[in-house]
Design a protein around this motif. Structure first.
Motif, PDB file in Angstrom:
ATOM      1  N   VAL A 492       0.839  -1.206   0.000  1.00 44.62           N
ATOM      2  CA  VAL A 492       0.000   0.000   0.000  1.00 44.62           C
ATOM      3  C   VAL A 492       0.863   1.240   0.000  1.00 44.62           C
ATOM      4  O   VAL A 492       0.588   2.217  -0.722  1.00 44.62           O
ATOM      5  CB  VAL A 492      -0.952  -0.023   1.215  1.00 44.62           C
ATOM      6  CG1 VAL A 492      -1.648   1.338   1.374  1.00 44.62           C
ATOM      7  CG2 VAL A 492      -2.004  -1.113   1.055  1.00 44.62           C
ATOM      8  N   MET A 493       1.919   1.199   0.795  1.00 43.38           N
ATOM      9  CA  MET A 493       2.789   2.368   0.870  1.00 43.38           C
ATOM     10  C   MET A 493       3.552   2.579  -0.449  1.00 43.38           C
ATOM     11  O   MET A 493       3.900   3.713  -0.806  1.00 43.38           O
ATOM     12  CB  MET A 493       3.781   2.231   2.033  1.00 43.38           C
ATOM     13  CG  MET A 493       3.111   2.273   3.396  1.00 43.38           C
ATOM     14  SD  MET A 493       2.037   3.715   3.604  1.00 43.38           S
ATOM     15  CE  MET A 493       3.213   5.047   3.521  1.00 43.38           C
ATOM     16  N   VAL A 494       3.827   1.507  -1.165  1.00 43.10           N
ATOM     17  CA  VAL A 494       4.449   1.643  -2.486  1.00 43.10           C
ATOM     18  C   VAL A 494       3.523   2.418  -3.410  1.00 43.10           C
ATOM     19  O   VAL A 494       3.941   3.363  -4.118  1.00 43.10           O
ATOM     20  CB  VAL A 494       4.778   0.250  -3.090  1.00 43.10           C
ATOM     21  CG1 VAL A 494       5.121   0.378  -4.587  1.00 43.10           C
ATOM     22  CG2 VAL A 494       5.938  -0.388  -2.355  1.00 43.10           C
ATOM     23  N   LEU A 501       1.344  10.440  -3.092  1.00 39.24           N
ATOM     24  CA  LEU A 501       2.252  11.453  -2.537  1.00 39.24           C
ATOM     25  C   LEU A 501       3.429  11.738  -3.462  1.00 39.24           C
ATOM     26  O   LEU A 501       4.024  12.822  -3.424  1.00 39.24           O
ATOM     27  CB  LEU A 501       2.776  10.985  -1.174  1.00 39.24           C
ATOM     28  CG  LEU A 501       1.729  10.797  -0.079  1.00 39.24           C
ATOM     29  CD1 LEU A 501       2.397  10.329   1.203  1.00 39.24           C
ATOM     30  CD2 LEU A 501       0.957  12.077   0.163  1.00 39.24           C
ATOM     31  N   LYS A 502       3.809  10.749  -4.283  1.00 41.21           N
ATOM     32  CA  LYS A 502       4.945  10.858  -5.199  1.00 41.21           C
ATOM     33  C   LYS A 502       6.237  11.245  -4.461  1.00 41.21           C
ATOM     34  O   LYS A 502       6.993  12.091  -4.885  1.00 41.21           O
ATOM     35  CB  LYS A 502       4.648  11.874  -6.309  1.00 41.21           C
ATOM     36  CG  LYS A 502       3.508  11.448  -7.219  1.00 41.21           C
ATOM     37  CD  LYS A 502       3.295  12.394  -8.375  1.00 41.21           C
ATOM     38  CE  LYS A 502       2.194  11.884  -9.287  1.00 41.21           C
ATOM     39  NZ  LYS A 502       1.973  12.774 -10.454  1.00 41.21           N
ATOM     40  N   PHE A 503       6.389  10.608  -3.266  1.00 39.63           N
ATOM     41  CA  PHE A 503       7.636  10.743  -2.490  1.00 39.63           C
ATOM     42  C   PHE A 503       8.453   9.496  -2.766  1.00 39.63           C
ATOM     43  O   PHE A 503       8.065   8.396  -2.367  1.00 39.63           O
ATOM     44  CB  PHE A 503       7.347  10.854  -0.991  1.00 39.63           C
ATOM     45  CG  PHE A 503       6.771  12.186  -0.593  1.00 39.63           C
ATOM     46  CD1 PHE A 503       6.731  13.255  -1.472  1.00 39.63           C
ATOM     47  CD2 PHE A 503       6.297  12.359   0.686  1.00 39.63           C
ATOM     48  CE1 PHE A 503       6.209  14.469  -1.093  1.00 39.63           C
ATOM     49  CE2 PHE A 503       5.765  13.576   1.082  1.00 39.63           C
ATOM     50  CZ  PHE A 503       5.713  14.641   0.189  1.00 39.63           C
ATOM     51  N   LEU A 570      -5.941  13.904  -0.936  1.00 39.68           N
ATOM     52  CA  LEU A 570      -6.490  14.275  -2.244  1.00 39.68           C
ATOM     53  C   LEU A 570      -6.684  15.787  -2.341  1.00 39.68           C
ATOM     54  O   LEU A 570      -6.409  16.403  -3.382  1.00 39.68           O
ATOM     55  CB  LEU A 570      -7.815  13.554  -2.487  1.00 39.68           C
ATOM     56  CG  LEU A 570      -7.716  12.031  -2.708  1.00 39.68           C
ATOM     57  CD1 LEU A 570      -9.093  11.418  -2.810  1.00 39.68           C
ATOM     58  CD2 LEU A 570      -6.891  11.726  -3.959  1.00 39.68           C
ATOM     59  N   TYR A 571      -7.166  16.358  -1.240  1.00 39.02           N
ATOM     60  CA  TYR A 571      -7.363  17.823  -1.250  1.00 39.02           C
ATOM     61  C   TYR A 571      -6.026  18.535  -1.425  1.00 39.02           C
ATOM     62  O   TYR A 571      -5.901  19.471  -2.199  1.00 39.02           O
ATOM     63  CB  TYR A 571      -8.034  18.231   0.061  1.00 39.02           C
ATOM     64  CG  TYR A 571      -8.197  19.739   0.193  1.00 39.02           C
ATOM     65  CD1 TYR A 571      -9.270  20.403  -0.413  1.00 39.02           C
ATOM     66  CD2 TYR A 571      -7.278  20.492   0.931  1.00 39.02           C
ATOM     67  CE1 TYR A 571      -9.403  21.778  -0.299  1.00 39.02           C
ATOM     68  CE2 TYR A 571      -7.413  21.857   1.047  1.00 39.02           C
ATOM     69  CZ  TYR A 571      -8.490  22.492   0.447  1.00 39.02           C
ATOM     70  OH  TYR A 571      -8.630  23.848   0.553  1.00 39.02           O
ATOM     71  N   LEU A 588      10.754  14.573  -5.891  1.00 39.02           N
ATOM     72  CA  LEU A 588       9.561  14.056  -6.539  1.00 39.02           C
ATOM     73  C   LEU A 588       9.944  13.139  -7.687  1.00 39.02           C
ATOM     74  O   LEU A 588      11.076  13.132  -8.166  1.00 39.02           O
ATOM     75  CB  LEU A 588       8.711  15.222  -7.061  1.00 39.02           C
ATOM     76  CG  LEU A 588       8.223  16.225  -5.996  1.00 39.02           C
ATOM     77  CD1 LEU A 588       7.494  17.352  -6.683  1.00 39.02           C
ATOM     78  CD2 LEU A 588       7.367  15.534  -4.985  1.00 39.02           C
ATOM     79  N   HIS A 589       8.954  12.430  -8.173  1.00 41.32           N
ATOM     80  CA  HIS A 589       9.179  11.593  -9.342  1.00 41.32           C
ATOM     81  C   HIS A 589       9.229  12.442 -10.612  1.00 41.32           C
ATOM     82  O   HIS A 589       9.761  12.020 -11.625  1.00 41.32           O
ATOM     83  CB  HIS A 589       8.078  10.533  -9.460  1.00 41.32           C
ATOM     84  CG  HIS A 589       8.208   9.476  -8.444  1.00 41.32           C
ATOM     85  ND1 HIS A 589       9.108   8.432  -8.563  1.00 41.32           N
ATOM     86  CD2 HIS A 589       7.553   9.292  -7.262  1.00 41.32           C
ATOM     87  CE1 HIS A 589       9.010   7.643  -7.534  1.00 41.32           C
ATOM     88  NE2 HIS A 589       8.069   8.139  -6.717  1.00 41.32           N
TER      89      HIS A 589
END
Length: 602
Positions: A492-494, A501-503, A570-571, A588-589
């Motif tokens: 899930v975190m992947v 989040l794109k972290f 999401l917000y 970021l990615h």
């Protein structure tokens, strides 16, 4: 002439009204209160004279005269009441007895006794040894007069016979049964004062007290005759009455006894008149209110007392003190049993067996003490005490059964509740050993505190087995479910790190956790060694800290918190970037350099 119908109707109504409202208007006469049954063996209430007694509200005392038939009892009573034969008790001039059963003079004499206004009634009794009666009937008359009266005048002509001594057996038994209690502070039943009244023609020679003492002297019995032993026992027992008896002599009023009703005091022997007045003073000096259960009786209570005595005396084939004690103790027994039952009902079942036994002993002691303070009799009361103890034991057995039933219900309910709680802990969405232990402990404490009574031991064994089995099953499944949850969490975190989040660091950390769980643990740790590894213990401790604490139960709030977090992410992802620009603390990615506006190159 024909009588009108309405007149007949009114006449009938008036007759019925007069009959229904009939009452005695003139109490200045004699009334029967006890009469023989048709067989002349038992006694029954005569309602005609009870109204004269029931109307009295003062304490009551009774003077009864007993003795052989044709011995002048009715005439003596008229003399004590200062009444003539034509207005007082009926005096018979025939050879048969005039008085049947027991009669009362309807107008009492009011006396001030120790500062208490007391109404004194005079009772006339049917004579002994008349023709057509059984000895049992005579015994009942004697017994009833003995119990009812405050002063019992034993009227005997000329001398004391052996039969007169034997007839006192009932009075002696009453004295033995009740007199000892009178001397103490607790007065249950006060026997009457016995007045030996000897009427004889000549007063010379032995005094009446000497006659009584001589008559009560033991009879030699060298042959061991049982009848003589019985009579001697009565003589010995009469000694316990001691100052409760008095002897008095009264000369004949006149030689012409059949003419006595037509004579006034001037025609009677002056010595008789003098001794009669002394007898009046003596009776007045020794009379006391009738004491039953430590209190004096008014008219209605006296009548109720009379009814109880008749029930007791008619109960057996012969009157006995035992039957009298049993009847009088019947109501006291019921009150004491009720007292015991009320105290036991206040326990609030179920209770431990030790507490129930302590409450039983305390309540039984209270009931026994109450009976001891109120009961009638001394020797025969032992039977009543045994009966009371038997009845208490019956009630106690019912209380034991009720306690067992309620204990079983309470413990079964607690057992079922704990079973449901542990079943719910087995299927937690987020497995937590801390939450299971907290639920386990709370359930166990609740059971120990609330499950009481005889069923507790049995249910404790069942509870221990059930909880042990549930704990073993939870521990067995716990590590396996936690391992699966961690694998799912890493995946899930992947997804979150990659697409939401794109972290990149979050994604890399999630991949590392996933690879560690799926490869390294399987390659280098066995299923058993995994759960004893310090690294795994650290993972478990971290998981427990996150999932369950006294402040936050993540298993309960996981879904609401997850929805809220998703909404915030999401917000922030959609609107936060526009307002705050593209400043990120983590790489970021995608970036502006590699954005969609970068120039193409071949």
């Amino acid at each position: 002439m024909e009588t009108p119908g309405w007149f007949l109707f009114v006449s009938v109504c008036l007759c019925l009204f007069a009959t229904g409202s009939f009452s005695i208007e003139n109490f200045h006469q004699a009334f029967p209160i006890v009469e023989p049954d048709p067989g002349h063996t038992k006694l029954r209430i005569s309602r005609e004279g009870l109204e004269a007694i029931e109307r009295i509200t003062n304490p009551i005392a009774a003077v009864a005269v007993i003795g052989p038939y044709r011995s002048g009892k009715s005439f003596l009573l008229n003399q004590l009441l200062s009444l003539s034969c034509y207005e007082g008790f009926g005096v018979g001039h025939m050879r048969d007895t005039k008085t049947k059963g027991i009669w009362v003079w309807g107008t009492p004499i009011d006396l001030d006794i120790d500062g208490v206004k007391t109404s004194v009634f005079y009772l006339d009794t049917e004579g002994f040894e008349s023709i057509g009666k059984s000895n049992v009937y005579d015994d009942r008359i004697f017994a009833l007069a003995t119990v009812l009266s405050s002063v019992l005048i034993y009227n005997l002509p000329e001398t004391i016979r052996e039969a007169d001594i034997s007839r006192l057996s009932f009075a002696v038994e009453l004295a033995e049964e009740f007199y000892g209690r009178v001397k103490g502070q607790d007065v249950a039943f006060e026997p009457s004062k016995l007045l030996w009244l000897i009427q004889r023609d000549f007063l010379q020679g032995k005094s009446v007290q000497e006659m009584v003492n001589e008559a009560l002297r033991r009879v030699p019995n060298t042959d061991g005759n049982k009848n003589i032993d019985m009579v001697n026992q009565i003589r010995d027992s009469l000694a316990i009455m001691g100052d409760n008896s008095t002897a008095f002599s009264l000369p004949q009023p006149h030689l012409k006894r059949t003419k006595l009703c037509d004579m006034n005091d001037a025609d009677l022997d002056p010595l008789y008149v003098e001794k009669r007045d002394q007898l009046k003073e003596l009776v007045t000096s020794i009379i006391r209110p009738k004491i039953v259960q430590g209190r004096s009786l008014n008219g209605k209570e006296f009548v109720s007392f009379l009814e109880q005595i008749l029930e007791a005396l008619n109960k057996g084939e012969i009157p006995s003190t035992g039957s009298l004690v049993e009847v009088f103790n019947k109501g006291i027994l019921e009150r004491c049993i009720t007292l015991y039952s009320e105290r036991m009902e206040k326990l609030g079942l179920p209770v431990p067996e030790e507490s129930l036994e302590e409450a039983h002993e305390s309540s039984r002691g209270t009931a026994m003490q109450a009976f001891d303070e109120q009961h009638f009799g001394h020797r025969h009361a032992k039977k009543s005490v045994m009966q009371l103890d038997e009845e208490i034991q019956k009630v106690y057995k019912n209380v034991i059964l009720k306690n067992e039933y309620r204990s079983s219900r309470v413990c079964e309910e607690l057992y079922t509740r704990c079973e449901d709680v542990l079943d719910q802990l087995q299927v937690l969405r987020l497995p937590s050993m801390a939450k299971f232990n907290a639920g386990f402990l709370q359930c166990n404490q609740s059971f120990e505190h609330e499950c009481v009574g005889p069923s507790k031991t049995n249910y404790e064994q069942r509870m221990t087995k059930m909880m042990g089995k549930s704990r073993s099953l939870f521990i067995k499944e716990y590590n396996h479910r936690l391992f699966n949850w961690l694998v799912a969490f890493s995946l899930v975190m992947v997804v979150v790190g990659r697409f939401i989040l794109k972290f990149i660091l979050i994604e890399l950390g999630a991949w590392l956790l996933f690879i560690f769980l799926e490869t390294y643990t399987r390659m280098f740790w066995s299923a058993e060694s995994l759960y004893y590894n310090p690294v795994w213990h650290f993972i478990v401790a971290t998981w427990e800290t996150l999932v369950y604490s006294p402040i936050l139960d993540l298993d309960r709030w996981a879904i609401p918190l997850g929805i809220m977090l998703l909404f915030l992410v999401l917000y922030w992802r959609c609107y936060g970037k526009r307002k705050n620009g593209s400043r990120w603390l983590l790489p970021l990615h995608s970036s502006n350099k590699n954005g969609p506006n970068r120039p193409r190159t071949d």
